[in-house]
Design a protein around this motif. Structure first.
Motif, PDB file in Angstrom:
ATOM      1  N   LEU A   1      32.511   5.456  10.271  1.00  0.00           N
ATOM      2  CA  LEU A   1      32.344   4.066   9.896  1.00  0.00           C
ATOM      3  C   LEU A   1      33.321   3.297  11.142  1.00  0.00           C
ATOM      4  O   LEU A   1      34.238   3.858  11.417  1.00  0.00           O
ATOM      5  CB  LEU A   1      32.783   3.708   8.500  1.00  0.00           C
TER       6      LEU A   1
ATOM      7  N   ALA B   1      27.753   2.100  11.843  1.00  0.00           N
ATOM      8  CA  ALA B   1      27.632   3.423  11.460  1.00  0.00           C
ATOM      9  C   ALA B   1      26.668   4.303  11.996  1.00  0.00           C
ATOM     10  O   ALA B   1      25.539   3.690  12.394  1.00  0.00           O
ATOM     11  CB  ALA B   1      27.507   3.480   9.995  1.00  0.00           C
TER      12      ALA B   1
ATOM     13  N   VAL C   1      24.291   5.214   5.174  1.00  0.00           N
ATOM     14  CA  VAL C   1      25.700   5.295   4.397  1.00  0.00           C
ATOM     15  C   VAL C   1      25.677   5.309   2.860  1.00  0.00           C
ATOM     16  O   VAL C   1      25.033   4.589   2.296  1.00  0.00           O
ATOM     17  CB  VAL C   1      26.614   4.075   5.025  1.00  0.00           C
TER      18      VAL C   1
ATOM     19  N   ALA D   1      22.451   1.384   8.460  1.00  0.00           N
ATOM     20  CA  ALA D   1      23.427   0.583   9.346  1.00  0.00           C
ATOM     21  C   ALA D   1      22.721  -0.320  10.440  1.00  0.00           C
ATOM     22  O   ALA D   1      21.622  -0.125  10.554  1.00  0.00           O
ATOM     23  CB  ALA D   1      24.193   1.795  10.114  1.00  0.00           C
TER      24      ALA D   1
END
Length: 289
Positions: free
Chosen positions: A166, A232, A236, A249
């Protein structure tokens, strides 16, 4: 209309006879069954003319119904029948007076509060990615949260562990590229406390903790902002109001100020305990000069 999750809080709704008590208040109650799609059920009752929506259940169920209430401008009632009742605490609902919370439908005090959003999905409490986002996906999380989180941390931060890549920039302009934890809340938490003084600041609370190999001092940072973008490389894993989800993302966080009409029983505090603690140097209004 009250939606009742009989499985939340180890059967709190059944123990307090919330369905029967709701009907005594003139509130129609719908008991959710395994396999029910809550959002679909809520949209159906809104289409049929429901004029207020409530939930007796956990924070995940609350967020689903609150999202529909906000979208249609309907008042929302929180009946604390979950395990921790995090949202009820910060809203100022007396978590020990489950039956009394029903008074909000008929004798409630109404006010406006904020809601958070991530990629268009509403949350009432917080979104967590990193260690917590991985832990909430584990089978043992519901029964042993602390143990599961500790085990997840041991594996993820160990020599062979891998944390999701991240990346974000904080309010000072510093980039965080290796995060152990990111917590984004609907309004900031009070320093050192698991409670929010207000749900109407128009701000997100943001907390980041860097992984040990970053060797930063301090190892994390907390700040507030109306929006946040997190980069990202892939999907996620996250926990949203305690529910395990996957987010595509980039993660786009925002706060929607005064988006939700809430009703609270007139005999309940209407503010969290942290907001009722006198500040240092303050004195009672009836104190003598």
């Amino acid at each position: 209309m009250l939606f009742v999750n009989p499985r939340s809080g180890d059967g709190a709704a059944s123990r307090t006879k919330i369905v029967e008590r709701a009907r005594e208040h003139g509130v129609e109650a719908v008991t959710l069954r395994p396999g029910d799609d809550l959002r679909t059920r809520v949209l159906e009752v809104v289409a049929d003319g429901a004029d207020a929506l409530g939930v007796a259940g956990g924070d995940g169920s609350l967020a689903v119904v609150a999202a529909v209430a906000a979208a249609h401008g309907l008042p929302f009632v929180c009946i604390p029948c979950g395990t921790r009742n995090h949202f009820a605490l910060d809203l100022g609902v007396d978590r020990q007076d489950v039956a009394g919370a029903l008074d909000a439908f008929t004798q409630g005090v109404e006010r406006l509060i904020d809601v958070g959003e991530v990629n268009g999905r509403v949350f009432l409490n917080n979104v967590s990615v990193g260690l917590y986002g991985e832990a909430v996906r584990q089978a043992g999380y519901r029964d042993s949260k602390v143990r599961t989180l500790a085990e997840t941390a041991r594996k993820a931060l160990g020599p062979s562990g891998r944390m999701p890549a991240l990346r974000l920039v904080d309010d000072t302009g510093r980039e965080h590229a290796r995060l152990a934890l990111l917590l984004v809340s609907n309004n900031p938490y009070a320093p050192g406390l698991a409670s929010r003084p207000t749900l109407a600041s128009g701000q997100l609370g943001i907390l980041v903790l860097d992984t040990p190999e970053e060797r930063r001092h301090p190892p994390g940072r907390a700040w507030s902002a109306p929006h946040l973008e997190v980069q990202a490389p892939a999907t996620v894993h996250a926990g949203i109001d305690g529910e395990a989800v996957e987010l595509a993302a980039p993660l786009e966080f925002a706060v929607r100020p005064a988006a939700l009409r809430v009703r609270i029983s007139a005999r309940h505090p209407g503010a969290p305990p942290v907001a009722r603690i006198p500040s240092p140097g303050s004195r009672r209004a009836d104190a003598q000069p």
